[in-house]
Scaffold this motif. Structure first.
Motif, PDB file in Angstrom:
ATOM      1  N   GLU A   1       1.103  -1.364   0.351  1.00 41.87           N
ATOM      2  CA  GLU A   1       0.248   0.299   0.606  1.00 41.87           C
ATOM      3  C   GLU A   1       1.388   1.595   0.292  1.00 41.87           C
ATOM      4  O   GLU A   1       1.912   1.492  -0.236  1.00 41.87           O
ATOM      5  CB  GLU A   1      -0.785  -0.075   1.418  1.00 41.87           C
ATOM      6  N   ASP A   2       0.238   2.210  -0.678  1.00 44.66           N
ATOM      7  CA  ASP A   2       0.989   3.792   0.130  1.00 44.66           C
ATOM      8  C   ASP A   2      -0.353   5.035  -0.606  1.00 44.66           C
ATOM      9  O   ASP A   2      -1.364   4.847  -0.835  1.00 44.66           O
ATOM     10  CB  ASP A   2       2.212   3.758  -1.906  1.00 44.66           C
ATOM     11  N   VAL A   3       0.472   5.962   0.491  1.00 46.26           N
ATOM     12  CA  VAL A   3      -0.327   6.636   1.007  1.00 46.26           C
ATOM     13  C   VAL A   3      -0.495   8.326  -0.200  1.00 46.26           C
ATOM     14  O   VAL A   3       1.352   8.856  -0.433  1.00 46.26           O
ATOM     15  CB  VAL A   3      -0.180   8.065   1.766  1.00 46.26           C
ATOM     16  N   LEU A   4      -0.455   8.453  -1.282  1.00 42.94           N
ATOM     17  CA  LEU A   4      -0.026   9.217  -2.274  1.00 42.94           C
ATOM     18  C   LEU A   4      -0.530  10.922  -2.718  1.00 42.94           C
ATOM     19  O   LEU A   4      -1.870  10.758  -1.850  1.00 42.94           O
ATOM     20  CB  LEU A   4      -0.264   8.941  -3.896  1.00 42.94           C
ATOM     21  N   TRP A   5      -0.418  12.162  -3.077  1.00 42.73           N
ATOM     22  CA  TRP A   5      -0.707  12.784  -3.238  1.00 42.73           C
ATOM     23  C   TRP A   5      -0.504  13.723  -4.671  1.00 42.73           C
ATOM     24  O   TRP A   5       0.779  13.695  -4.548  1.00 42.73           O
ATOM     25  CB  TRP A   5      -0.557  14.455  -2.209  1.00 42.73           C
ATOM     26  N   TRP A   6      -1.541  13.949  -5.403  1.00 44.66           N
ATOM     27  CA  TRP A   6      -0.957  13.924  -6.811  1.00 44.66           C
ATOM     28  C   TRP A   6      -1.353  15.400  -6.496  1.00 44.66           C
ATOM     29  O   TRP A   6      -1.756  16.072  -6.741  1.00 44.66           O
ATOM     30  CB  TRP A   6      -2.102  13.358  -7.692  1.00 44.66           C
ATOM     31  N   LYS A   7      -0.247  15.948  -7.857  1.00 39.59           N
ATOM     32  CA  LYS A   7      -0.155  17.421  -7.811  1.00 39.59           C
ATOM     33  C   LYS A   7       0.386  17.588  -8.877  1.00 39.59           C
ATOM     34  O   LYS A   7       0.684  17.432 -10.168  1.00 39.59           O
ATOM     35  CB  LYS A   7       1.110  17.240  -6.887  1.00 39.59           C
ATOM     36  N   GLY A   8      -1.010  17.366 -10.298  1.00 39.49           N
ATOM     37  CA  GLY A   8      -0.261  17.165 -11.240  1.00 39.49           C
ATOM     38  C   GLY A   8      -0.399  16.434 -11.766  1.00 39.49           C
ATOM     39  O   GLY A   8      -1.076  14.971 -11.576  1.00 39.49           O
ATOM     40  N   ARG A   9       0.168  15.764 -12.715  1.00 36.99           N
ATOM     41  CA  ARG A   9       0.787  14.730 -13.820  1.00 36.99           C
ATOM     42  C   ARG A   9       1.753  13.518 -12.330  1.00 36.99           C
ATOM     43  O   ARG A   9       2.155  12.233 -12.128  1.00 36.99           O
ATOM     44  CB  ARG A   9       1.759  14.711 -14.531  1.00 36.99           C
ATOM     45  N   ASN A  10       2.518  14.541 -11.462  1.00 34.70           N
ATOM     46  CA  ASN A  10       2.938  13.652 -10.371  1.00 34.70           C
ATOM     47  C   ASN A  10       2.610  14.070  -9.397  1.00 34.70           C
ATOM     48  O   ASN A  10       1.986  14.475  -8.701  1.00 34.70           O
ATOM     49  CB  ASN A  10       4.746  15.274 -10.370  1.00 34.70           C
ATOM     50  N   TYR A  11       2.984  12.766  -8.546  1.00 30.02           N
ATOM     51  CA  TYR A  11       3.259  11.982  -6.613  1.00 30.02           C
ATOM     52  C   TYR A  11       3.388  12.435  -5.398  1.00 30.02           C
ATOM     53  O   TYR A  11       5.300  12.429  -6.220  1.00 30.02           O
ATOM     54  CB  TYR A  11       2.384  11.018  -7.128  1.00 30.02           C
ATOM     55  N   PHE A  12       3.846  12.880  -4.508  1.00 29.85           N
ATOM     56  CA  PHE A  12       4.153  13.045  -3.518  1.00 29.85           C
ATOM     57  C   PHE A  12       3.898  12.640  -2.267  1.00 29.85           C
ATOM     58  O   PHE A  12       2.776  11.789  -1.931  1.00 29.85           O
ATOM     59  CB  PHE A  12       4.147  15.010  -3.135  1.00 29.85           C
ATOM     60  N   ILE A  13       5.120  11.582  -2.095  1.00 34.54           N
ATOM     61  CA  ILE A  13       4.707  10.389  -0.822  1.00 34.54           C
ATOM     62  C   ILE A  13       5.048  10.635   0.227  1.00 34.54           C
ATOM     63  O   ILE A  13       6.649  11.430   0.975  1.00 34.54           O
ATOM     64  CB  ILE A  13       4.827   9.067  -1.193  1.00 34.54           C
ATOM     65  N   LEU A  14       5.432  10.504   1.278  1.00 38.51           N
ATOM     66  CA  LEU A  14       6.112  10.762   2.909  1.00 38.51           C
ATOM     67  C   LEU A  14       7.303   9.667   2.486  1.00 38.51           C
ATOM     68  O   LEU A  14       8.363   9.940   3.637  1.00 38.51           O
ATOM     69  CB  LEU A  14       5.258  10.749   4.065  1.00 38.51           C
TER      70      LEU A  14
END
Length: 444
Positions: A178-191
């Motif tokens: 599993e993962d927790v993702l934050w999408w910003k446009g076409r890119n994702y950020f994770i912790l």
């Protein structure tokens, strides 16, 4: 000491398929009970097995011994063993319909309770865990007993890692992928950043901390592979243009804070709209449109009172101003020169230039005039002599008050130039008129 921040390829633990994660069930001599399960994987005499009733919807996993005896109740998933522990997810979901994650040992005993939104297998005695922290998801590192090693200060990054903006995703049939993702446009950020072996080697060989850049945002990791600052910083100062005393200035949004250059930990919140390079162990920083001083621990040493301020010099003085009136204070914040001047410079060579009633003079550190305020223009004593101006004349001035004429005032020179230009224009005008008059006479 610190590497230049560059953009690296970062790998996340989330994958798009689970091919190869479990061995497909086959006939194993002496273990006919394995045929009951769709997939299995052995770990030194114990097996993680799984029944899949409806792919991606109904499935259950068990830890069983070498004889097929179940060592755990039915779980949604059990991950790979590493460091003697395996991640697991119970059957019950939480209020947000998400599985909680914890760890079991090879006897099936729960060592770390399932309280986390996301985690990963142990590596070098530690792993990361993600959990709810107010309106954000938080990130910590724990050891194999569940003890917290380091808590990433997510609370300082108030605009990021919001639960409301996150997407929690996992691989079909495998809740431990599993993962927790934050999408910003076409890119994702994770912790939970994971690094390729090449980058990991470079990080581990860094002396203290390592800066890295991803999609315009900076993060900071230490040489033990612990993320100290998440990938949220808008600017860093590895060249120490604004930093020193073991502190590095960093920026988040439009505010500045400081980190420890040895550990990467945040020393201050992002409170300051402007900063100055430290002098004499103190940092001038601006908050609520006022300047004050903090020390290398982030503690306020001089209250936020001043509209202007200069760095401290060897005379233990800083020029400060309140409501347009200048004076000097020492490092303890004590006023050493009354705030009565229209301007006061920093001290150099024991002398400060001051302006009062539109005239410039010079005082010593005891607020005594060594050169009376008689000059129309002046510069501080950055050398043994300086330049001053009075009555449209320029002088080289010594610290003893001795004058040496060096020319006319720049303003007076400008006046001479304007007069000369006016005379030139006037003369050309007369010549032009005479030429025109001569031409007119010839035509007659």
């Amino acid at each position: 000491m610190l590497q230049k921040a560059v953009s690296w390829l970062l790998f996340i633990s989330f994958v798009a398929s689970f091919h190869g994660a479990f061995c497909q069930s086959v006939s194993v001599p002496g273990k006919p009970w394995l045929s009951e399960y769709n997939v299995h994987k052995e770990y030194k005499g114990v097996y993680v097995v799984k029944k899949i009733t409806i792919p991606c919807r109904a499935y259950e996993a068990f830890l069983v011994d070498n004889n097929g005896k179940k060592l755990t109740p039915a779980y949604r998933d059990i991950g790979d063993f590493s460091g003697g522990l395996a991640e697991f997810v119970p059957m019950g979901l939480d209020a947000e319909k998400l599985g909680r994650h914890g760890f079991i040992n090879r006897r099936g005993e729960v060592v770390i309770p399932p309280i986390y939104v996301s985690t990963d297998k142990f590596y070098e005695g530690k792993t990361w865990v993600i959990y709810r922290s107010g309106k954000q998801y938080g990130l910590s590192y724990i050891d194999s007993t569940g003890k917290e090693i380091y808590k990433v200060p997510i609370q300082y990054f108030r605009k990021d890692f919001l639960i409301s903006a996150a997407k929690v995703d996992m691989v079909c049939n495998q809740d431990t992928r599993e993962d927790v993702l934050w999408w910003k446009g076409r890119n994702y950020f994770i912790l939970n950043w994971n690094f390729s072996p090449f980058i990991e080697k470079e990080v581990k060989t860094s002396k203290y901390i390592y800066h890295f850049l991803f999609e315009g945002k900076y993060g900071i990791i230490d040489n033990k592979m612990i993320l100290r600052v998440p990938v949220s910083l808008d600017d860093i100062d590895p060249e120490y243009k604004f930093s020193g005393q073991g502190m590095e200035r960093v920026k988040y949004g439009d505010k500045f804070g400081y980190i420890n250059v040895f550990t990467g930990e945040l020393i201050t919140d992002f409170l300051y709209t402007d900063t100055r390079k430290p002098t004499s162990g103190l940092f001038w920083v601006k908050k609520n449109n006022k300047w004050g001083c903090i020390d290398k621990t982030g503690k306020t040493r001089i209250p936020f009172l001043y509209d202007e301020a200069t760095g401290f010099t060897s005379e233990d003085r800083s020029a400060v101003a309140i409501d347009g009136k200048f004076g000097h204070i020492d490092k303890k914040g004590k006023i050493r020169t009354p705030l009565k001047y229209d301007f006061a410079s920093y001290y150099n060579r024991g002398i400060s230039m001051v302006r009062i009633d539109d005239k410039y003079g010079y005082i010593d550190i005891n607020n005594r005039y060594i050169i009376e305020p008689i000059y129309d223009e002046a510069l501080p004593f950055d050398k043994e002599t300086t330049e001053v101006e009075r009555l449209w004349l320029r002088f080289e001035l010594s610290m003893k008050g001795e004058e040496k004429f060096i020319g006319f005032s720049y303003k007076l020179n400008a006046v001479f130039i304007l007069i000369a230009l006016a005379l030139f224009v006037y003369a050309n005008s007369l010549i032009f008129k005479r030429v025109q008059l001569a031409r007119a006479r010839k035509k007659r």
